[in-house]
Design an enzyme around this catalytic site. Structure first.
Site, short mmCIF file in Angstrom:
data_model
loop_
_atom_site.label_atom_id
_atom_site.label_comp_id
_atom_site.label_asym_id
_atom_site.label_seq_id
_atom_site.Cartn_x
_atom_site.Cartn_y
_atom_site.Cartn_z
N ASP A 220 0.80 -1.22 0.00
CA ASP A 220 0.00 0.00 0.00
C ASP A 220 0.83 1.27 0.00
O ASP A 220 0.32 2.33 -0.35
CB ASP A 220 -0.80 0.04 1.31
O1 IFM Z 1 -1.29 -5.28 1.85
C1 IFM Z 1 -1.41 -4.27 2.82
C2 IFM Z 1 -2.69 -4.50 3.58
O2 IFM Z 1 -3.80 -4.43 2.72
C3 IFM Z 1 -2.87 -3.51 4.72
N1 IFM Z 1 -1.72 -3.54 5.59
C4 IFM Z 1 -0.44 -3.31 4.92
C5 IFM Z 1 -0.22 -4.29 3.76
C6 IFM Z 1 1.09 -3.97 3.03
O3 IFM Z 1 1.14 -2.65 2.63
#
Ligand code: IFM
Length: 529
Positions: A220
């Site tokens: 993200d």
């Molecule tokens: O993949 C994401 C998840 O959707 C939310 N927490 C962080 C992860 C990595 O960025």
């Protein structure tokens, strides 16, 4: 009724002690049944305690709460709700135990898929109102995520393999967009939803023929200017295509299977033509073609997901590249407390890279031991046949094996945390954000389906362990599709992988797949060698 108005009626249900006793008895019966679906007995006590109790329990929690109502994450009042990507993965951790609840969640997820095949990033489970998440904060970036819609292909395939309920693929589910009267503008079968998802990726590619990143992929926090390409999404697309091709083959649609495998081949070619950096795979390309995750970069030279997923997708099979990439992981990313997401960490804010550069080096997505991708590396090692390595990586992050360093780790010894600070950070070893993490579902799947190798497939229950060489064997009780399988795996030759012989109820079977039974208890014996 929802909200505070519902409290008196709920409280009245437990007004006398007999009702309370009954509720406790029901709760206890639920957990007895839930935990009896898969039982394992191996030579490693911490592994057993995770797979028999703590890990499936955490999976139930992540399936129920996704990433909200957490002590660490944003509160319920925020608009975060259920994450499309998160829950598509969480659900895979509970499919064996509560397949019908899992199917209900899968349907909800599909109902916030857009008609163009991409997915709304998150939704409120009470109102089913969906949103585009953090991507809306940047006007100059795409407002779709390149991975969301692909995870659901993996979830539906896992549900079909577990239950054999192929009729579900024909079920009609609305797409998210609605008219003024809130009526869905379009509906489609579950299978149609999956096709639209892979087609979205196929039709949104960049200069190297790789999937565009959109606002972000699984990570993200890396938000590159429009036009960037994601190797992670390329690999996830590859895995999704193979699952969909298998589903179509199982439904007898061989034309579609061939088409999907052709798309798979085209993406593999694009990956191999552009993304090999010499010792490992690149993670992203910027819109101007600059690689991120290359030896040429000063920071963020090497990224775990670009290596492990090259093995998971099968794209990295060519000329031992997958093995070489995982060796780079062992050399530069693996610490004794878990595998780092990337290396070296960025050291200062850079708007062109995004949120990742707001963390200090060694924390969270900026070179921290981000636990969710650790099981992917473990699965990659099992696919490469390295049982010792796979189990070693498993053990390094097993919270039940961290009692001796509890003061340093600080998180619960019975559930996975989201991240551990890595060796570039002064508090190396400190865990944070326990409970609501995709680590749970993937570590559970990794332990049962890939290390022990007991894996429902369309054509039967696969027995394909990849274990430490010094294990004499192990046993598993697995309930699936109405039958009970009592599996004993023996390892007289002390190998990691390879079923030399298999008997089902005393009868020899070719290969390593147990045919599906509809009922009864069946004794399975597999000899490795
Ligand atoms: O993949 C994401 C998840 O959707 C939310 N927490 C962080 C992860 C990595 O960025």
């Amino acid at each position: 009724m929802d909200g505070p108005g519902a409290i008196p009626a709920a409280a009245a249900r437990f007004a006398d002690s007999a009702s309370v006793d009954r509720a406790f008895a029901e709760l206890s019966a639920f957990w007895d049944r839930y935990l009896s679906v898969i039982r394992v007995e191996t030579p490693d006590a911490a592994f057993n305690s995770m797979l028999n109790l703590h890990n499936p329990r955490q999976c139930f929690t992540t399936k129920t709460w996704s990433r909200y109502l957490s002590l660490y994450q944003l509160g319920y009042g925020s608009d975060r709700g259920i994450g499309f990507r998160d829950s598509s993965q969480d659900v895979m951790g509970v499919i064996p135990q509560i397949p019908e609840e899992a199917r209900e969640l899968i349907e909800k997820l599909l109902s916030v898929q857009s008609r163009d095949g991409s997915a709304y990033h998150q939704f409120n489970p009470l109102t089913m109102a969906a949103g585009r998440g953090d991507s809306m904060e940047y006007e100059d970036r795409p407002h779709w995520y390149s991975d969301d819609h692909l995870w659901i292909v993996l979830a539906v395939a896992a549900y079909a393999k577990e239950t054999g309920n192929y009729a579900f693929l024909d079920k009609t589910v609305p797409f998210y967009e609605k008219d003024k009267a809130e009526k869905p503008l379009e509906t489609g079968s579950v299978l149609e939803h999956l096709f639209r998802g892979v087609f979205f990726t196929r039709s949104h590619t960049g200069a190297h023929g790789l999937p565009l990143l959109g606002f972000a992929d699984w990570n993200d926090t890396v938000n590159l200017p429009a036009g960037a390409e994601s190797l992670f999404t390329a690999h996830l697309y590859g895995w999704a295509l193979r699952e969909l091709a298998d589903l179509c083959a199982c439904l007898g649609n061989h034309g579609k299977t061939a088409e999907l495998l052709q798309w798979y081949g085209e993406m593999q070619e694009a990956v191999l033509a552009s993304a090999w950096d010499g010792d490992w795979f690149v993670r992203y390309f910027n819109a101007d073609g600059t690689p991120i995750g290359s030896a040429k970069n000063e920071y963020g030279k090497l990224w775990l997901n670009a290596q492990s997923w090259a093995v998971l997708s099968g794209f990295g099979d060519s000329e031992g590249k997958g093995r070489k990439a995982m060796d780079a992981v062992a050399k530069h990313l693996a610490t004794e407390k878990g595998i780092k997401l990337s290396w070296p960490g960025y050291n200062g804010y850079d708007r062109e890279k995004g949120g990742v550069t707001t963390y200090p080096p060694g924390a969270k997505e900026n070179g921290g031991i981000f636990l969710h991708p650790n099981p992917w590396a473990i699965i990659a090692e099992t696919l490469l046949g390295e049982g010792d390595k796979a189990f070693d990586y498993y053990r390094r992050i097993n919270p039940a094996a961290k009692n001796a360093i509890a003061d340093e780790y600080e998180c619960e010894p019975y559930c996975y945390a989201q991240n551990i600070l890595a060796d570039e950070h002064p508090n190396f070893g400190l865990g944070r954000n326990s409970w609501l993490s995709g680590t749970s579902s993937w570590m559970y799947q990794t332990g049962v389906k890939h290390i022990l190798g007991i894996r429902p497939e369309h054509g039967g229950l696969l027995i394909d362990p990849c274990i430490p060489r010094d294990w004499e064997g192990f046993s598993v009780i697995r309930h699936c599709r109405g039958a009970e399988y009592r599996i004993s795996v023996k390892n007289p030759g002390r190998v990691s992988k390879g079923v030399a012989s298999l008997t089902v109820d005393g009868n020899k079977v070719e290969g390593n797949r147990v045919p599906w039974f509809e009922s009864g208890t069946h004794e399975i014996e597999a000899i490795l060698g």
